[in-house]
Write a protein that holds these residues in place. Sequence first.
Motif, mmCIF file in Angstrom:
data_model
loop_
_atom_site.group_PDB
_atom_site.id
_atom_site.type_symbol
_atom_site.label_atom_id
_atom_site.label_comp_id
_atom_site.label_asym_id
_atom_site.label_seq_id
_atom_site.Cartn_x
_atom_site.Cartn_y
_atom_site.Cartn_z
ATOM 1 N N TRP A 30 0.457 -1.692 0.017
ATOM 2 C CA TRP A 30 0.089 -0.245 -0.434
ATOM 3 C C TRP A 30 0.727 1.270 -0.025
ATOM 4 C CZ3 TRP A 30 -5.339 0.555 1.248
ATOM 5 C CH2 TRP A 30 -6.193 -1.035 0.921
ATOM 6 N N HIS A 31 0.522 2.422 -0.260
ATOM 7 C CA HIS A 31 0.589 3.257 -0.881
ATOM 8 C C HIS A 31 0.375 4.613 0.455
ATOM 9 C CE1 HIS A 31 3.498 6.771 -2.285
ATOM 10 N NE2 HIS A 31 2.279 8.043 -2.128
ATOM 11 N N SER A 32 1.298 5.145 1.199
ATOM 12 C CA SER A 32 0.513 6.159 2.434
ATOM 13 C C SER A 32 1.085 8.058 1.412
ATOM 14 C CB SER A 32 1.198 6.237 4.116
ATOM 15 O OG SER A 32 0.849 7.337 4.286
ATOM 16 N N PRO A 33 -0.070 8.801 1.048
ATOM 17 C CA PRO A 33 0.225 10.074 0.817
ATOM 18 C C PRO A 33 0.645 10.528 2.335
ATOM 19 C CG PRO A 33 -2.073 9.926 1.091
ATOM 20 C CD PRO A 33 -1.721 8.584 1.731
ATOM 21 N N ILE A 34 0.431 10.075 3.435
ATOM 22 C CA ILE A 34 1.102 10.923 4.286
ATOM 23 C C ILE A 34 2.113 11.066 5.056
ATOM 24 C CG2 ILE A 34 0.700 10.978 7.232
ATOM 25 C CD1 ILE A 34 -2.286 9.906 6.909
ATOM 26 N N ASN A 35 2.850 9.888 4.390
ATOM 27 C CA ASN A 35 4.855 10.117 4.319
ATOM 28 C C ASN A 35 5.118 9.613 3.474
ATOM 29 O OD1 ASN A 35 3.861 7.251 4.671
ATOM 30 N ND2 ASN A 35 5.003 6.983 6.557
ATOM 31 N N ASN A 36 4.433 9.620 1.955
ATOM 32 C CA ASN A 36 5.120 8.911 0.590
ATOM 33 C C ASN A 36 5.721 8.124 1.184
ATOM 34 O OD1 ASN A 36 4.080 9.758 -1.966
ATOM 35 N ND2 ASN A 36 6.654 10.848 -1.791
ATOM 36 N N LYS A 37 5.548 6.955 1.603
ATOM 37 C CA LYS A 37 6.018 5.356 1.623
ATOM 38 C C LYS A 37 4.861 4.640 0.913
ATOM 39 C CE LYS A 37 9.388 7.236 4.429
ATOM 40 N NZ LYS A 37 10.052 6.751 6.410
ATOM 41 N N ASN A 38 5.777 3.070 0.705
ATOM 42 C CA ASN A 38 4.566 2.449 -0.057
ATOM 43 C C ASN A 38 5.243 1.521 1.460
ATOM 44 O OD1 ASN A 38 4.522 3.264 -1.944
ATOM 45 N ND2 ASN A 38 5.605 1.976 -3.249
ATOM 46 N N PHE A 39 4.307 0.631 2.150
ATOM 47 C CA PHE A 39 4.227 0.180 3.542
ATOM 48 C C PHE A 39 3.156 -1.722 3.232
ATOM 49 C CE2 PHE A 39 0.953 2.549 4.097
ATOM 50 C CZ PHE A 39 -0.128 1.465 4.191
ATOM 51 N N PRO A 40 3.973 -2.926 3.291
ATOM 52 C CA PRO A 40 3.163 -4.195 3.730
ATOM 53 C C PRO A 40 2.230 -4.057 4.585
ATOM 54 C CG PRO A 40 5.393 -4.264 4.655
ATOM 55 C CD PRO A 40 5.504 -2.842 4.448
ATOM 56 N N VAL A 41 1.186 -5.270 3.723
ATOM 57 C CA VAL A 41 0.030 -4.973 4.506
ATOM 58 C C VAL A 41 -0.296 -6.775 4.584
ATOM 59 C CG1 VAL A 41 -2.780 -5.126 4.965
ATOM 60 C CG2 VAL A 41 -1.135 -2.755 4.822
ATOM 61 N N ASP A 42 -0.453 -7.302 5.660
ATOM 62 C CA ASP A 42 -0.962 -9.151 5.906
ATOM 63 C C ASP A 42 -2.185 -8.722 5.757
ATOM 64 O OD1 ASP A 42 -0.541 -11.525 6.369
ATOM 65 O OD2 ASP A 42 0.115 -11.396 8.254
ATOM 66 N N THR A 43 -2.282 -9.654 4.782
ATOM 67 C CA THR A 43 -4.066 -9.650 4.755
ATOM 68 C C THR A 43 -4.834 -11.059 5.809
ATOM 69 O OG1 THR A 43 -3.083 -12.149 3.308
ATOM 70 C CG2 THR A 43 -3.373 -10.390 2.145
ATOM 71 N N LYS A 44 -3.724 -11.418 6.206
ATOM 72 C CA LYS A 44 -4.670 -12.139 7.502
ATOM 73 C C LYS A 44 -3.797 -11.819 8.729
ATOM 74 C CE LYS A 44 -5.071 -16.305 5.503
ATOM 75 N NZ LYS A 44 -3.677 -17.070 4.815
ATOM 76 N N ILE A 45 -4.698 -10.337 9.502
ATOM 77 C CA ILE A 45 -4.286 -9.813 10.755
ATOM 78 C C ILE A 45 -4.871 -9.895 11.829
ATOM 79 C CG2 ILE A 45 -3.711 -7.200 10.943
ATOM 80 C CD1 ILE A 45 -3.921 -6.377 8.651
ATOM 81 N N LYS A 46 -3.934 -11.109 12.374
ATOM 82 C CA LYS A 46 -5.069 -11.442 13.839
ATOM 83 C C LYS A 46 -4.506 -10.707 15.308
ATOM 84 C CE LYS A 46 -6.083 -15.888 11.377
ATOM 85 N NZ LYS A 46 -5.854 -16.869 11.505
ATOM 86 N N SER A 47 -3.265 -9.884 14.586
ATOM 87 C CA SER A 47 -2.367 -9.817 15.970
ATOM 88 C C SER A 47 -2.870 -8.253 16.641
ATOM 89 C CB SER A 47 -1.115 -10.158 16.599
ATOM 90 O OG SER A 47 -0.834 -9.204 17.453
ATOM 91 N N ARG A 48 -3.454 -7.673 17.283
ATOM 92 C CA ARG A 48 -3.342 -6.038 17.777
ATOM 93 C C ARG A 48 -1.971 -5.107 17.640
ATOM 94 N NH1 ARG A 48 -2.558 -3.381 22.610
ATOM 95 N NH2 ARG A 48 -2.151 -5.334 23.711
#
Length: 64
Positions: A30-48
């Motif tokens: 994913w890309h964030s316009p807030i800090n202009n960086k790409n970052f990974p997002v897991d498809t199975k997020i089970k942990s807070r």
Amino acid sequence: MAEYEKKVREILKENGCTFVRRGKGDHDIWHSPINNKNFPVDTKIKSRHTANAIMRQSGINHRF
């Protein structure tokens, strides 16, 4: 255990983050316009803690 994946993606979209591409394994990039960086997002997020780490990487001030 709670599923955070849907909530995380909704918050990302609300803050202007966009899906870029599929990553390796079960991750999306994913890309964030807030800090202009790409970052990974897991498809199975089970942990807070994982959900909070994604929020931190995206620059969004939200904690679960």
